[in-house]
Write a protein that holds these residues in place. Structure first.
Motif, PDB file in Angstrom:
ATOM      1  N   ASP A  74       0.849  -1.187   0.000  1.00  0.00           N
ATOM      2  CA  ASP A  74       0.000   0.000   0.000  1.00  0.00           C
ATOM      3  C   ASP A  74       0.889   1.242   0.000  1.00  0.00           C
ATOM      4  OD1 ASP A  74      -1.791   2.059   0.466  1.00  0.00           O
ATOM      5  OD2 ASP A  74      -2.784   1.058   2.154  1.00  0.00           O
ATOM      6  N   ASP A  75       0.950   1.917  -1.147  1.00  0.00           N
ATOM      7  CA  ASP A  75       1.780   3.123  -1.273  1.00  0.00           C
ATOM      8  C   ASP A  75       1.377   4.214  -0.285  1.00  0.00           C
ATOM      9  OD1 ASP A  75       3.469   2.221  -3.348  1.00  0.00           O
ATOM     10  OD2 ASP A  75       1.953   2.733  -4.863  1.00  0.00           O
ATOM     11  N   SER A  76       0.106   4.207   0.151  1.00  0.00           N
ATOM     12  CA  SER A  76      -0.334   5.248   1.085  1.00  0.00           C
ATOM     13  C   SER A  76       0.274   5.065   2.475  1.00  0.00           C
ATOM     14  CB  SER A  76      -1.859   5.287   1.181  1.00  0.00           C
ATOM     15  OG  SER A  76      -2.351   4.160   1.871  1.00  0.00           O
ATOM     16  N   LEU A  77       0.939   3.934   2.723  1.00  0.00           N
ATOM     17  CA  LEU A  77       1.595   3.697   4.012  1.00  0.00           C
ATOM     18  C   LEU A  77       3.063   4.132   4.012  1.00  0.00           C
ATOM     19  CD1 LEU A  77       0.041   0.260   5.007  1.00  0.00           C
ATOM     20  CD2 LEU A  77      -0.587   2.552   5.804  1.00  0.00           C
ATOM     21  N   VAL A  78       3.488   4.806   2.941  1.00  0.00           N
ATOM     22  CA  VAL A  78       4.806   5.438   2.894  1.00  0.00           C
ATOM     23  C   VAL A  78       4.582   6.904   3.263  1.00  0.00           C
ATOM     24  CG1 VAL A  78       6.784   6.039   1.449  1.00  0.00           C
ATOM     25  CG2 VAL A  78       5.637   3.817   1.158  1.00  0.00           C
ATOM     26  N   LEU A  79       5.175   7.315   4.392  1.00  0.00           N
ATOM     27  CA  LEU A  79       4.858   8.615   4.980  1.00  0.00           C
ATOM     28  C   LEU A  79       6.111   9.381   5.357  1.00  0.00           C
ATOM     29  CD1 LEU A  79       2.318   7.060   7.461  1.00  0.00           C
ATOM     30  CD2 LEU A  79       1.698   8.291   5.391  1.00  0.00           C
ATOM     31  N   GLU A  80       5.970  10.695   5.454  1.00  0.00           N
ATOM     32  CA  GLU A  80       7.053  11.552   5.940  1.00  0.00           C
ATOM     33  C   GLU A  80       6.792  11.917   7.389  1.00  0.00           C
ATOM     34  OE1 GLU A  80       7.482  14.995   3.455  1.00  0.00           O
ATOM     35  OE2 GLU A  80       8.565  13.864   1.926  1.00  0.00           O
ATOM     36  N   ILE A  81       7.839  11.879   8.205  1.00  0.00           N
ATOM     37  CA  ILE A  81       7.756  12.307   9.595  1.00  0.00           C
ATOM     38  C   ILE A  81       8.808  13.386   9.806  1.00  0.00           C
ATOM     39  CG2 ILE A  81       8.046  11.609  11.995  1.00  0.00           C
ATOM     40  CD1 ILE A  81       7.104   8.823  11.185  1.00  0.00           C
ATOM     41  N   ASP A  82       8.374  14.506  10.352  1.00  0.00           N
ATOM     42  CA  ASP A  82       9.289  15.605  10.633  1.00  0.00           C
ATOM     43  C   ASP A  82      10.350  15.124  11.621  1.00  0.00           C
ATOM     44  OD1 ASP A  82      10.275  18.074  12.089  1.00  0.00           O
ATOM     45  OD2 ASP A  82       9.034  18.965  10.514  1.00  0.00           O
ATOM     46  N   ARG A  83      11.603  15.439  11.355  1.00  0.00           N
ATOM     47  CA  ARG A  83      12.698  14.987  12.234  1.00  0.00           C
ATOM     48  C   ARG A  83      12.510  15.440  13.678  1.00  0.00           C
ATOM     49  NH1 ARG A  83      18.275  13.994  10.986  1.00  0.00           N
ATOM     50  NH2 ARG A  83      18.355  12.845   9.050  1.00  0.00           N
TER      51      ARG A  83
END
Length: 183
Positions: A74-83
């Motif tokens: 599921d491509d929607s489970l690739v996410l960015e998290i602010d450091r």
């Protein structure tokens, strides 16, 4: 006795991908046979269904598609998290596992797949999602599960396979909020 609900099963296994590469096996240096109570979702659904009716000594090759294994990727489970949301913003590396929390409070393990200057990209898919799994199994033992084993299996099922943190856990137990999809 054959594998049915509420039987305790011990089996040897090999797990390979479509290319025939070995992913896991009970014969590995750190490997152990699978031991589980049948019928409580302790195995991927496709494998659990294929084992019904087998007895000690039986061997079987089982091919499990992604839909009956760990699900489609599921491509929607690739996410960015602010450091700034990370427990150790400067020490995160590709391959690290973190424990993330979604907006509705669900907790999940995520793998860092990219480190950017201001954020990290994580993947919340299971590492085997999207894959066809090729199992070779040999049943060692089948017996009736004890009441305690059944209660334990039912409890694990009710917890919906939440990750258990112990002394050998290799990722941070500090929760980080899940971010947005990468651009």
């Amino acid at each position: 006795m054959t594998i049915q609900p509420n039987t305790y099963v011990t089996l040897d296994y090999e797990l390979r991908d479509d290319e025939g590469d070995l992913l896991d096996a009970s014969e590995d240096e750190d490997g152990e046979p699978m031991r589980y109570v049948h019928g409580y979702g302790m195995l991927v659904p496709g494998l659990e269904v294929a084992l019904v009716g087998l007895a000690a000594g039986d061997e079987r090759e089982v091919v499990v598609g992604a839909d009956a294994g760990y699900g489609e990727y599921d491509d929607s489970l690739v996410l960015e998290i602010d450091r700034s949301e990370l427990p150790d913003p400067g020490g995160v590396e590709v391959g690290d596992e973190l424990l993330a929390e979604s907006g509705d409070g669900d907790k999940m393990a995520v793998s860092v797949i990219e480190v950017k200057p201001n954020c990290v990209v994580v993947d919340a898919n299971h590492p085997l999602s999207g894959m066809t799994l090729h199992y070779r199994v040999k049943v060692r033992e089948v017996r009736l599960a004890t009441t305690h084993e059944i209660e334990h299996a039912a409890s694990d099922f009710d917890e919906a396979h939440e990750h258990v943190h112990g002394p050998d856990c290799d990722h941070s137990t500090e929760l980080i909020p899940i971010g947005s999809r990468p651009n």
